[in-house]
Design a protein around this motif. Structure first.
Motif, PDB file in Angstrom:
ATOM      1  N   VAL A 295     -31.360   9.798   1.863  1.00  0.00           N
ATOM      2  CA  VAL A 295     -31.505  10.735   2.980  1.00  0.00           C
ATOM      3  C   VAL A 295     -30.285  10.686   3.891  1.00  0.00           C
ATOM      4  N   SER A 296     -29.651   9.531   3.989  1.00  0.00           N
ATOM      5  CA  SER A 296     -28.483   9.390   4.864  1.00  0.00           C
ATOM      6  C   SER A 296     -27.370  10.355   4.486  1.00  0.00           C
ATOM      7  N   PHE A 297     -27.268  10.700   3.209  1.00  0.00           N
ATOM      8  CA  PHE A 297     -26.197  11.589   2.768  1.00  0.00           C
ATOM      9  C   PHE A 297     -26.519  13.063   3.016  1.00  0.00           C
ATOM     10  N   LEU A 298     -27.700  13.349   3.554  1.00  0.00           N
ATOM     11  CA  LEU A 298     -28.032  14.722   3.945  1.00  0.00           C
ATOM     12  C   LEU A 298     -27.548  15.048   5.350  1.00  0.00           C
TER      13      LEU A 298
ATOM     14  N   ALA B 269     -34.928  19.383  10.135  1.00  0.00           N
ATOM     15  CA  ALA B 269     -36.305  18.921  10.333  1.00  0.00           C
ATOM     16  C   ALA B 269     -36.727  17.989   9.209  1.00  0.00           C
ATOM     17  N   PHE B 270     -36.300  18.310   7.981  1.00  0.00           N
ATOM     18  CA  PHE B 270     -36.615  17.430   6.848  1.00  0.00           C
ATOM     19  C   PHE B 270     -36.005  16.045   7.047  1.00  0.00           C
ATOM     20  N   ALA B 271     -34.739  15.995   7.496  1.00  0.00           N
ATOM     21  CA  ALA B 271     -34.087  14.709   7.724  1.00  0.00           C
ATOM     22  C   ALA B 271     -34.789  13.917   8.821  1.00  0.00           C
TER      23      ALA B 271
ATOM     24  N   ARG C 209     -26.046   9.273   9.893  1.00  0.00           N
ATOM     25  CA  ARG C 209     -25.713   8.773   8.556  1.00  0.00           C
ATOM     26  C   ARG C 209     -25.355   7.293   8.607  1.00  0.00           C
ATOM     27  N   THR C 210     -24.560   6.921   9.585  1.00  0.00           N
ATOM     28  CA  THR C 210     -24.179   5.510   9.712  1.00  0.00           C
ATOM     29  C   THR C 210     -25.409   4.631   9.911  1.00  0.00           C
ATOM     30  N   GLY C 211     -26.275   5.053  10.822  1.00  0.00           N
ATOM     31  CA  GLY C 211     -27.491   4.284  11.069  1.00  0.00           C
ATOM     32  C   GLY C 211     -28.382   4.208   9.849  1.00  0.00           C
ATOM     33  N   GLY C 212     -28.504   5.308   9.111  1.00  0.00           N
ATOM     34  CA  GLY C 212     -29.333   5.309   7.909  1.00  0.00           C
ATOM     35  C   GLY C 212     -28.807   4.374   6.846  1.00  0.00           C
ATOM     36  N   LEU C 213     -27.489   4.356   6.643  1.00  0.00           N
ATOM     37  CA  LEU C 213     -26.902   3.473   5.635  1.00  0.00           C
ATOM     38  C   LEU C 213     -27.022   2.005   6.051  1.00  0.00           C
ATOM     39  N   VAL C 214     -26.838   1.736   7.338  1.00  0.00           N
ATOM     40  CA  VAL C 214     -27.034   0.357   7.823  1.00  0.00           C
ATOM     41  C   VAL C 214     -28.495  -0.056   7.644  1.00  0.00           C
ATOM     42  N   PHE C 215     -29.409   0.853   7.918  1.00  0.00           N
ATOM     43  CA  PHE C 215     -30.839   0.577   7.719  1.00  0.00           C
ATOM     44  C   PHE C 215     -31.127   0.255   6.254  1.00  0.00           C
ATOM     45  N   ALA C 216     -30.568   1.055   5.339  1.00  0.00           N
ATOM     46  CA  ALA C 216     -30.778   0.810   3.912  1.00  0.00           C
ATOM     47  C   ALA C 216     -30.187  -0.538   3.496  1.00  0.00           C
ATOM     48  N   ALA C 217     -28.986  -0.851   3.980  1.00  0.00           N
ATOM     49  CA  ALA C 217     -28.349  -2.124   3.641  1.00  0.00           C
ATOM     50  C   ALA C 217     -29.144  -3.307   4.193  1.00  0.00           C
TER      51      ALA C 217
ATOM     52  N   HIS D 122     -46.203  -7.552  -1.447  1.00  0.00           N
ATOM     53  CA  HIS D 122     -46.320  -6.275  -0.742  1.00  0.00           C
ATOM     54  C   HIS D 122     -45.020  -5.931  -0.025  1.00  0.00           C
ATOM     55  N   LEU D 123     -44.416  -6.922   0.636  1.00  0.00           N
ATOM     56  CA  LEU D 123     -43.166  -6.695   1.340  1.00  0.00           C
ATOM     57  C   LEU D 123     -42.064  -6.298   0.366  1.00  0.00           C
ATOM     58  N   ARG D 124     -42.010  -7.005  -0.751  1.00  0.00           N
ATOM     59  CA  ARG D 124     -40.952  -6.735  -1.725  1.00  0.00           C
ATOM     60  C   ARG D 124     -41.097  -5.342  -2.338  1.00  0.00           C
ATOM     61  N   ALA D 125     -42.311  -5.009  -2.768  1.00  0.00           N
ATOM     62  CA  ALA D 125     -42.529  -3.721  -3.426  1.00  0.00           C
ATOM     63  C   ALA D 125     -42.253  -2.556  -2.477  1.00  0.00           C
ATOM     64  N   THR D 126     -42.725  -2.673  -1.235  1.00  0.00           N
ATOM     65  CA  THR D 126     -42.536  -1.582  -0.279  1.00  0.00           C
ATOM     66  C   THR D 126     -41.063  -1.424   0.090  1.00  0.00           C
ATOM     67  N   THR D 127     -40.381  -2.539   0.314  1.00  0.00           N
ATOM     68  CA  THR D 127     -38.973  -2.483   0.701  1.00  0.00           C
ATOM     69  C   THR D 127     -38.116  -1.887  -0.398  1.00  0.00           C
ATOM     70  N   TRP D 128     -38.410  -2.219  -1.654  1.00  0.00           N
ATOM     71  CA  TRP D 128     -37.605  -1.677  -2.757  1.00  0.00           C
ATOM     72  C   TRP D 128     -37.781  -0.171  -2.900  1.00  0.00           C
ATOM     73  N   VAL D 129     -38.898   0.367  -2.413  1.00  0.00           N
ATOM     74  CA  VAL D 129     -39.100   1.823  -2.437  1.00  0.00           C
ATOM     75  C   VAL D 129     -38.403   2.485  -1.246  1.00  0.00           C
ATOM     76  N   LEU D 130     -38.549   1.894  -0.064  1.00  0.00           N
ATOM     77  CA  LEU D 130     -37.990   2.495   1.144  1.00  0.00           C
ATOM     78  C   LEU D 130     -36.460   2.475   1.148  1.00  0.00           C
ATOM     79  N   MET D 131     -35.873   1.404   0.629  1.00  0.00           N
ATOM     80  CA  MET D 131     -34.421   1.208   0.721  1.00  0.00           C
ATOM     81  C   MET D 131     -33.614   2.324   0.051  1.00  0.00           C
ATOM     82  N   PRO D 132     -33.849   2.641  -1.237  1.00  0.00           N
ATOM     83  CA  PRO D 132     -33.044   3.722  -1.841  1.00  0.00           C
ATOM     84  C   PRO D 132     -33.318   5.091  -1.225  1.00  0.00           C
ATOM     85  N   LEU D 133     -34.543   5.309  -0.742  1.00  0.00           N
ATOM     86  CA  LEU D 133     -34.849   6.586  -0.104  1.00  0.00           C
ATOM     87  C   LEU D 133     -34.059   6.742   1.194  1.00  0.00           C
ATOM     88  N   ALA D 134     -33.957   5.663   1.974  1.00  0.00           N
ATOM     89  CA  ALA D 134     -33.183   5.717   3.216  1.00  0.00           C
ATOM     90  C   ALA D 134     -31.710   5.988   2.921  1.00  0.00           C
ATOM     91  N   ALA D 135     -31.182   5.363   1.881  1.00  0.00           N
ATOM     92  CA  ALA D 135     -29.783   5.592   1.514  1.00  0.00           C
ATOM     93  C   ALA D 135     -29.562   7.041   1.084  1.00  0.00           C
TER      94      ALA D 135
END
Length: 248
Positions: free
Chosen positions: A53-56, A8-10, A62-70, A38-51
């Motif tokens: 969470v993908s390892f959970l 549920a957390f994932a 996981r594949t989709g999450g890593l592609v999303f982060a990339a 705004h786009l730059r600041a928000t994206t730099w926060v979301l990107m590492p979080l998506a990466a």
């Protein structure tokens, strides 16, 4: 398949990250007053979080999450380069990968691929995305007080639409969500009691949304942002509970 509290957390994490990015991107396309900062600041926060969470999780999620982060990394670099065509291409790729993650999560909610899981994930993405996007955008108004109010009004409208969608989904699917027990820790609890907690949290979020609308319409952006921060708490709680009921 995603199961239990970790699953549920994932689900909630991917819904929040994908929804925030999609609504941020849509807002920037509609209102050009939203700057690259705004786009730059928000994206730099979301990107590492998506990466992270993908390892959970594993498999297609996981594949989709890593592609999303990339893809968000490429979009962030494109925004820094200030090349409109590159921004558009990278942004489109990131948006498609966000949708991929949502669909993958939806398929994992059910024992086998089913439409109800995708609907649940899509509504959750809209709901958490609307709350978080509004909060992040409101925070940007604190840095850029001369921004026109229309983008924040649009975010508020998205919030109300997502609340309605979440309410309808919870009511229509109540019979499936409330059957049996939920095992958390040592003692199981009736699923129906969890459903009522979800309903109370959703109503609390809706009450805050009414207050947010009032502050936005009088252009009290600082108050609106503070209320959006508070709204994050019941919104996350509500979505976690309904996700737990859906995947158990």
């Amino acid at each position: 398949m995603l199961t239990g509290p970790l699953g549920a957390f994932a689900v909630v994490a991917f819904e929040l990250l994908a929804g925030t990015f999609l609504l941020m991107l849509a807002t920037s396309l509609v209102w050009r007053s939203i700057s690259r900062g705004h786009l730059r600041a928000t994206t730099w926060v979301l990107m590492p979080l998506a990466a992270a969470v993908s390892f959970l999780v594993d498999g297609s999620v996981r594949t989709g999450g890593l592609v999303f982060a990339a893809s968000m990394l490429l979009f962030g670099l494109a925004v820094v380069s200030q090349r409109p065509l590159l921004e558009w291409l990278a942004g489109s790729a990131a948006a498609l990968s966000a949708l991929w993650v949502v669909v993958s999560v939806g398929f994992e909610i059910c024992p086998s691929p089913c439409a109800s899981g995708v609907v649940h994930a899509s509504v959750g993405t809209l709901f958490l995305g609307a709350v978080t996007h509004g909060m992040v955008l409101g925070h940007w108004y604190l840095n850029q007080p001369r921004l026109p109010i229309e983008p924040l009004k649009g975010a508020t409208i998205w919030l109300f639409a997502s609340l309605l969608a979440s309410l309808l989904l919870g009511l229509i699917g109540r019979a499936d969500l409330t059957g049996g027990l939920v095992r958390t820790g040592l003692f199981p609890f009736a699923a129906e009691s969890f459903w009522w907690v979800w309903f109370g949290l959703l109503v609390s979020t809706a009450a805050l949304a009414v207050m947010i609308r009032q502050t936005v319409w009088i252009r009290s952006t600082q108050s609106a942002t503070g209320l959006l921060y508070i709204a994050m708490v019941p919104a996350l709680g509500a979505q976690f509970i309904i996700s737990l009921l859906a995947i158990r």
